[in-house]
Design a protein around this motif. Structure first.
Motif, PDB file in Angstrom:
ATOM      1  N   ILE A 154       0.816  -1.216   0.000  1.00  0.00           N
ATOM      2  CA  ILE A 154       0.000   0.000   0.000  1.00  0.00           C
ATOM      3  C   ILE A 154       0.847   1.262   0.000  1.00  0.00           C
ATOM      4  O   ILE A 154       0.404   2.335  -0.395  1.00  0.00           O
ATOM      5  CB  ILE A 154      -0.970  -0.001   1.206  1.00  0.00           C
ATOM      6  N   GLY A 155       2.108   1.151   0.406  1.00  0.00           N
ATOM      7  CA  GLY A 155       2.993   2.307   0.411  1.00  0.00           C
ATOM      8  C   GLY A 155       3.392   2.772  -0.970  1.00  0.00           C
ATOM      9  O   GLY A 155       4.003   3.838  -1.117  1.00  0.00           O
ATOM     10  N   ASN A 156       3.049   1.999  -2.010  1.00  0.00           N
ATOM     11  CA  ASN A 156       3.435   2.360  -3.373  1.00  0.00           C
ATOM     12  C   ASN A 156       2.358   3.127  -4.132  1.00  0.00           C
ATOM     13  O   ASN A 156       2.506   3.377  -5.318  1.00  0.00           O
ATOM     14  CB  ASN A 156       3.795   1.080  -4.153  1.00  0.00           C
ATOM     15  N   LEU A 157       1.281   3.504  -3.443  1.00  0.00           N
ATOM     16  CA  LEU A 157       0.213   4.249  -4.109  1.00  0.00           C
ATOM     17  C   LEU A 157       0.560   5.722  -4.240  1.00  0.00           C
ATOM     18  O   LEU A 157       1.165   6.315  -3.344  1.00  0.00           O
ATOM     19  CB  LEU A 157      -1.087   4.123  -3.314  1.00  0.00           C
ATOM     20  N   LEU A 212      -0.456   9.744  -4.376  1.00  0.00           N
ATOM     21  CA  LEU A 212      -1.345  10.531  -3.518  1.00  0.00           C
ATOM     22  C   LEU A 212      -2.770  10.567  -4.058  1.00  0.00           C
ATOM     23  O   LEU A 212      -3.742  10.561  -3.293  1.00  0.00           O
ATOM     24  CB  LEU A 212      -0.801  11.950  -3.357  1.00  0.00           C
ATOM     25  N   GLN A 213      -2.905  10.600  -5.367  1.00  0.00           N
ATOM     26  CA  GLN A 213      -4.238  10.626  -5.980  1.00  0.00           C
ATOM     27  C   GLN A 213      -4.990   9.326  -5.688  1.00  0.00           C
ATOM     28  O   GLN A 213      -6.176   9.348  -5.328  1.00  0.00           O
ATOM     29  CB  GLN A 213      -4.126  10.826  -7.492  1.00  0.00           C
ATOM     30  N   MET A 214      -4.309   8.205  -5.819  1.00  0.00           N
ATOM     31  CA  MET A 214      -4.952   6.921  -5.529  1.00  0.00           C
ATOM     32  C   MET A 214      -5.236   6.781  -4.034  1.00  0.00           C
ATOM     33  O   MET A 214      -6.240   6.202  -3.627  1.00  0.00           O
ATOM     34  CB  MET A 214      -4.074   5.766  -6.019  1.00  0.00           C
ATOM     35  N   GLN A 215      -4.355   7.339  -3.211  1.00  0.00           N
ATOM     36  CA  GLN A 215      -4.576   7.298  -1.762  1.00  0.00           C
ATOM     37  C   GLN A 215      -5.873   8.015  -1.392  1.00  0.00           C
ATOM     38  O   GLN A 215      -6.634   7.552  -0.538  1.00  0.00           O
ATOM     39  CB  GLN A 215      -3.398   7.947  -1.041  1.00  0.00           C
ATOM     40  N   ALA A 216      -6.129   9.156  -2.040  1.00  0.00           N
ATOM     41  CA  ALA A 216      -7.349   9.929  -1.740  1.00  0.00           C
ATOM     42  C   ALA A 216      -8.603   9.129  -2.080  1.00  0.00           C
ATOM     43  O   ALA A 216      -9.582   9.125  -1.323  1.00  0.00           O
ATOM     44  CB  ALA A 216      -7.325  11.244  -2.510  1.00  0.00           C
ATOM     45  N   LYS A 217      -8.581   8.452  -3.222  1.00  0.00           N
ATOM     46  CA  LYS A 217      -9.738   7.653  -3.640  1.00  0.00           C
ATOM     47  C   LYS A 217      -9.952   6.470  -2.692  1.00  0.00           C
ATOM     48  O   LYS A 217     -11.088   6.131  -2.348  1.00  0.00           O
ATOM     49  CB  LYS A 217      -9.543   7.155  -5.069  1.00  0.00           C
ATOM     50  N   LEU A 218      -8.869   5.871  -2.273  1.00  0.00           N
ATOM     51  CA  LEU A 218      -8.959   4.733  -1.360  1.00  0.00           C
ATOM     52  C   LEU A 218      -9.485   5.167   0.002  1.00  0.00           C
ATOM     53  O   LEU A 218     -10.319   4.483   0.615  1.00  0.00           O
ATOM     54  CB  LEU A 218      -7.581   4.085  -1.213  1.00  0.00           C
ATOM     55  N   LEU A 219      -9.028   6.316   0.474  1.00  0.00           N
ATOM     56  CA  LEU A 219      -9.444   6.819   1.785  1.00  0.00           C
ATOM     57  C   LEU A 219     -10.956   6.994   1.854  1.00  0.00           C
ATOM     58  O   LEU A 219     -11.589   6.630   2.857  1.00  0.00           O
ATOM     59  CB  LEU A 219      -8.751   8.156   2.070  1.00  0.00           C
ATOM     60  N   SER A 220     -11.550   7.537   0.812  1.00  0.00           N
ATOM     61  CA  SER A 220     -12.988   7.778   0.804  1.00  0.00           C
ATOM     62  C   SER A 220     -13.776   6.486   0.980  1.00  0.00           C
ATOM     63  O   SER A 220     -14.745   6.426   1.740  1.00  0.00           O
ATOM     64  CB  SER A 220     -13.390   8.454  -0.516  1.00  0.00           C
ATOM     65  N   VAL A 221     -13.351   5.438   0.297  1.00  0.00           N
ATOM     66  CA  VAL A 221     -14.050   4.147   0.389  1.00  0.00           C
ATOM     67  C   VAL A 221     -13.864   3.523   1.764  1.00  0.00           C
ATOM     68  O   VAL A 221     -14.801   2.981   2.349  1.00  0.00           O
ATOM     69  CB  VAL A 221     -13.550   3.189  -0.714  1.00  0.00           C
ATOM     70  N   ILE A 222     -12.648   3.606   2.303  1.00  0.00           N
ATOM     71  CA  ILE A 222     -12.386   3.037   3.620  1.00  0.00           C
ATOM     72  C   ILE A 222     -13.193   3.754   4.696  1.00  0.00           C
ATOM     73  O   ILE A 222     -13.721   3.136   5.627  1.00  0.00           O
ATOM     74  CB  ILE A 222     -10.875   3.105   3.942  1.00  0.00           C
ATOM     75  N   LEU A 270       4.594  12.192   1.214  1.00  0.00           N
ATOM     76  CA  LEU A 270       4.381  11.169   0.192  1.00  0.00           C
ATOM     77  C   LEU A 270       3.243  10.221   0.539  1.00  0.00           C
ATOM     78  O   LEU A 270       2.839   9.400  -0.291  1.00  0.00           O
ATOM     79  CB  LEU A 270       5.666  10.367  -0.024  1.00  0.00           C
ATOM     80  N   PHE A 271       2.738  10.313   1.762  1.00  0.00           N
ATOM     81  CA  PHE A 271       1.628   9.445   2.167  1.00  0.00           C
ATOM     82  C   PHE A 271       0.684  10.250   3.053  1.00  0.00           C
ATOM     83  O   PHE A 271       1.133  10.992   3.936  1.00  0.00           O
ATOM     84  CB  PHE A 271       2.144   8.214   2.923  1.00  0.00           C
ATOM     85  N   ARG A 272      -0.606  10.093   2.812  1.00  0.00           N
ATOM     86  CA  ARG A 272      -1.605  10.871   3.542  1.00  0.00           C
ATOM     87  C   ARG A 272      -1.663  10.428   5.010  1.00  0.00           C
ATOM     88  O   ARG A 272      -1.806   9.238   5.309  1.00  0.00           O
ATOM     89  CB  ARG A 272      -2.983  10.695   2.904  1.00  0.00           C
ATOM     90  N   GLU A 273      -1.583  11.405   5.890  1.00  0.00           N
ATOM     91  CA  GLU A 273      -1.626  11.091   7.314  1.00  0.00           C
ATOM     92  C   GLU A 273      -2.984  10.530   7.715  1.00  0.00           C
ATOM     93  O   GLU A 273      -3.075   9.592   8.519  1.00  0.00           O
ATOM     94  CB  GLU A 273      -1.316  12.346   8.132  1.00  0.00           C
ATOM     95  N   ASP A 274      -4.083  11.074   7.133  1.00  0.00           N
ATOM     96  CA  ASP A 274      -5.417  10.584   7.488  1.00  0.00           C
ATOM     97  C   ASP A 274      -5.634   9.146   7.014  1.00  0.00           C
ATOM     98  O   ASP A 274      -6.310   8.356   7.676  1.00  0.00           O
ATOM     99  CB  ASP A 274      -6.517  11.501   6.937  1.00  0.00           C
TER     100      ASP A 274
END
Length: 456
Positions: free
Chosen positions: A255-258, A260-270, A306-310
């Motif tokens: 998951i560390g290879n995502l 920032l854009q993909m991280q944002a999309k993933l965060l919303s679903v989680i 490089l990785f979203r804190e939230d």
């Protein structure tokens, strides 16, 4: 003619005769009995599809209680049979009561032939649907068992490993999100599978997703699904990994290879536990146990932007750190023996042993590639062995950092891997930062490593 078995139960012989004549032209087997007490001795009772049951059997009684009693007895004996109740005394409350007790329908005497045939046919179709649902559930259960089969085992009894397994056992019964960290090759997916196996979701599916191998263009489609026509190759509706894992466990590796854009999309679903397929506006709720894994230092990546804190907070309710093999010294020979048995059987070299000096060599090595490196080392030694004993020279182990650009690699491929590993070391395993330093995309970097080590 419909291949169904029907039984008519009524104390009036004229009713039995009329129904037998009417139904025998439509259904393959039609039997009749005049006394419900014969149910207990009726041959192959559980194979019946439909029963037409009178509501009253005693003279002068029209309450319907007898029929309701025998309905309950039938359902106890064979709950799958569709039962149609028959009575000459129509009452709405009685019909409702019969349906609540498990009857599939209600027929009034005297009946209309066409209407009765339609009622029986509906009951038969209901029975067939129930059969199909049961078969589908059995197939689904069997499929989940196949998917969840894990032929890899957690091997070892070192203190470091037992501490991890104790934590896993405590956490498994909950539904909290778990982040598994550790170096490449330490067995992070095995730990994730152990969490699933010990959880209340162990009869449901375990879905593993290699996040590092998903391109940014296909990220949403792969994880959240898409509808037909939403993009050029979307030829049919397709559920994403979140939907597929609903009810079970979703494991997001690397998951560390995502980005920032993909991280944002993933965060919303989680956060919302709802996915929307690409090309659709319909929200689909998902019920998953989320387990993530990475070899990156996510805390440092957060500090570096490089990785979203939230997102880190969301996936990191419990963190499980898998120890490197060098910290599990007691397990090195246990694992070596396990893989030796596995590969001697696979390659037909029974009786092969590792001598004392070779064991000492294995114990003294740092194993930078961890369990994966040990596995390949043992396999290579077994394949190339010529005697019954594996000696130190049969194990090709190089001290860490002993290979240099000047004297190490002999091919362009080896040079590439050496440079990639060096860049990853400099950036604490951060694929994105290493790729930027090397002037290639993160996906290209990952593909080169994947080619070198298919089990990465």
């Amino acid at each position: 003619m419909i291949d169904a078995k029907i039984l008519v139960i009524d104390d009036t012989k004229s009713v039995l005769s009329a129904l037998e004549i009417l139904l025998q032209f439509e259904y393959k087997s039609v039997k009749t009995i005049s006394n419900p007490n014969q149910i207990a001795s009726f041959p192959n009772f559980s194979e019946l599809d439909i029963i037409l049951l009178d509501m009253n059997f005693s003279a002068g009684v029209n309450t319907g209680n007898e029929g309701l009693y025998w309905l309950r007895e039938i359902k106890k004996k064979a709950s799958h049979i569709s039962v149609i109740m028959m009575t000459a005394y129509g009452a709405v409350d009685l019909a409702v009561k019969a349906l609540k007790e498990g009857a599939s329908d209600f027929v009034l005497k005297p009946w209309n032939n066409e209407r009765l045939l339609a009622t029986v046919k509906s009951a038969y179709e209901l029975r067939q649907t129930q059969k199909e649902v049961k078969q589908l559930k059995q197939k689904e259960s069997n499929l989940k068992q196949v998917i969840n089969q894990n032929k890899n085992y957690i091997i070892g009894n070192s203190k470091a490993l037992n501490q991890v397994l104790n934590l896993v056992q405590k956490v498994a019964k909950t539904d909290v999100n778990v982040l598994i960290t550790g170096e490449n090759g330490t067995g992070k997916e095995l730990i994730a599978r152990e969490l699933h196996k010990l959880s209340a979701r162990n009869n449901e599916v375990f879905i593993s997703v290699d996040m590092g191998s998903i391109s940014e263009n296909l990220f949403e489609s792969e994880l959240f699904g898409h509808v037909k026509g939403s993009f050029t190759d979307a030829k049919e509706d397709r559920a994403g990994k979140f939907e597929a894992a609903s009810g079970g466990t979703l494991f997001l590796d690397e998951i560390g290879n995502l980005s920032l854009q993909m991280q944002a999309k993933l965060l919303s679903v989680i956060q919302n536990r709802v996915v929307v397929r690409v090309g659709s506006n319909k929200p689909i709720p998902v019920d998953i146990r989320l387990v993530c894994a990475t070899n990156c230092n996510l805390d440092q990546m957060v500090a570096d932007g490089l990785f979203r804190e939230d997102l880190l907070y969301r996936i990191n309710t419990i963190r499980v750190e898998v120890p490197p093999l060098r910290d599990r010294e007691n397990d090195i020979l246990v694992l070596a023996d396990f893989y030796l048995n596995k590969f001697t059987h696979k390659y037909g070299k029974a009786g092969l042993k590792i001598n004392q000096l070779a064991q000492e060599k294995l114990m003294g090595y740092a194993w930078p590639g961890n369990i994966r490196e040990l596995l390949h080392t043992i396999e290579r030694a077994v394949i190339l062995s010529e005697g019954n004993v594996l000696k130190p020279t049969d194990f090709l182990l190089a001290p860490k950092n002993s290979v240099s650009i000047e004297n190490g690699p002999n091919t362009l491929e080896e040079m590439e891997i050496l440079m990639i590993n060096k860049a990853l070391d400099q950036h604490d395993g951060n694929y994105s930062a290493a790729a930027e330093q090397l002037g290639i995309s993160r996906q290209t970097l990952y593909n080169k490593l994947k080619k070198k080590s298919p089990n990465l």
